[in-house]
Design a protein around this motif. Structure first.
Motif, PDB file in Angstrom:
ATOM      1  N   HIS A  33       1.509   2.648  -3.622  1.00  0.00           N
ATOM      2  CA  HIS A  33       0.379   3.161  -4.397  1.00  0.00           C
ATOM      3  C   HIS A  33       0.546   4.647  -4.662  1.00  0.00           C
ATOM      4  O   HIS A  33       0.943   5.405  -3.791  1.00  0.00           O
ATOM      5  N   SER A  34       0.185   5.039  -5.851  1.00  0.00           N
ATOM      6  CA  SER A  34       0.161   6.464  -6.146  1.00  0.00           C
ATOM      7  C   SER A  34      -1.142   7.048  -5.600  1.00  0.00           C
ATOM      8  O   SER A  34      -2.071   6.321  -5.244  1.00  0.00           O
ATOM      9  N   SER A  35      -1.206   8.357  -5.546  1.00  0.00           N
ATOM     10  CA  SER A  35      -2.430   8.980  -5.042  1.00  0.00           C
ATOM     11  C   SER A  35      -3.594   8.739  -5.997  1.00  0.00           C
ATOM     12  O   SER A  35      -4.740   8.609  -5.564  1.00  0.00           O
ATOM     13  N   LEU A  36      -3.302   8.636  -7.293  1.00  0.00           N
ATOM     14  CA  LEU A  36      -4.353   8.347  -8.265  1.00  0.00           C
ATOM     15  C   LEU A  36      -4.925   6.949  -8.060  1.00  0.00           C
ATOM     16  O   LEU A  36      -6.142   6.750  -8.117  1.00  0.00           O
ATOM     17  N   GLN A  37      -4.068   5.983  -7.801  1.00  0.00           N
ATOM     18  CA  GLN A  37      -4.535   4.617  -7.575  1.00  0.00           C
ATOM     19  C   GLN A  37      -5.340   4.535  -6.283  1.00  0.00           C
ATOM     20  O   GLN A  37      -6.371   3.858  -6.225  1.00  0.00           O
ATOM     21  N   THR A  38      -4.904   5.233  -5.253  1.00  0.00           N
ATOM     22  CA  THR A  38      -5.654   5.253  -3.997  1.00  0.00           C
ATOM     23  C   THR A  38      -7.022   5.888  -4.204  1.00  0.00           C
ATOM     24  O   THR A  38      -8.037   5.379  -3.702  1.00  0.00           O
ATOM     25  N   PHE A  39      -7.069   6.991  -4.954  1.00  0.00           N
ATOM     26  CA  PHE A  39      -8.344   7.640  -5.247  1.00  0.00           C
ATOM     27  C   PHE A  39      -9.265   6.713  -6.031  1.00  0.00           C
ATOM     28  O   PHE A  39     -10.465   6.635  -5.756  1.00  0.00           O
ATOM     29  N   TRP A  42       0.825  -1.217   0.000  1.00  0.00           N
ATOM     30  CA  TRP A  42       0.000   0.000   0.000  1.00  0.00           C
ATOM     31  C   TRP A  42       0.851   1.255   0.000  1.00  0.00           C
ATOM     32  O   TRP A  42       0.390   2.328  -0.369  1.00  0.00           O
ATOM     33  N   GLU A  43       2.119   1.155   0.423  1.00  0.00           N
ATOM     34  CA  GLU A  43       2.990   2.324   0.415  1.00  0.00           C
ATOM     35  C   GLU A  43       3.464   2.676  -0.992  1.00  0.00           C
ATOM     36  O   GLU A  43       3.915   3.775  -1.248  1.00  0.00           O
TER      37      GLU A  43
END
Length: 104
Positions: free
Chosen positions: A19-25, A16-17
């Motif tokens: 992950h990009s912010s786009l993937q998290t969104f 999970w670290e």
């Protein structure tokens, strides 16, 4: 019993670290769109109203699901096949490779 005196406490970053912010969104949108599709779909089934909204939430869910699945499969494929290095590749001892994998 594990000998931690020669190993660092944490060798690699957690998945999970990375992950990009786009993937998290996208993953958050996946959960929210699923919740909205189920809620509006249930309300539309009971009352006969808001069918367009429930269909829209369903479409958003399916598109987001497709994007997230493609992202997950690309990440797994990337982990299985790391890019080749440009330096000359020496013959790898199979026992050393298994030992390195075991120690990871």
């Amino acid at each position: 019993m594990t000998d931690t005196s020669t190993r660092s406490a944490r060798d690699t970053a957690a998945p999970w670290e990375r992950h990009s912010s786009l993937q998290t969104f996208a993953e958050l949108l996946l959960g929210l769109s699923f919740t909205a599709a189920v809620a509006f779909g249930g309300y539309a089934a009971v009352t006969g109203r808001m069918t367009v909204l429930s269909q829209g939430a369903g479409i958003v869910f399916l598109v987001t699901l497709t994007c997230v699945l493609v992202s997950w499969f690309r990440a797994v494929e990337h982990d299985e096949h790391p890019p080749a290095t440009t330096t000359t590749t020496a013959a790898v001892d199979p026992i050393a490779a298994v030992d390195a994998e075991y120690r990871r």
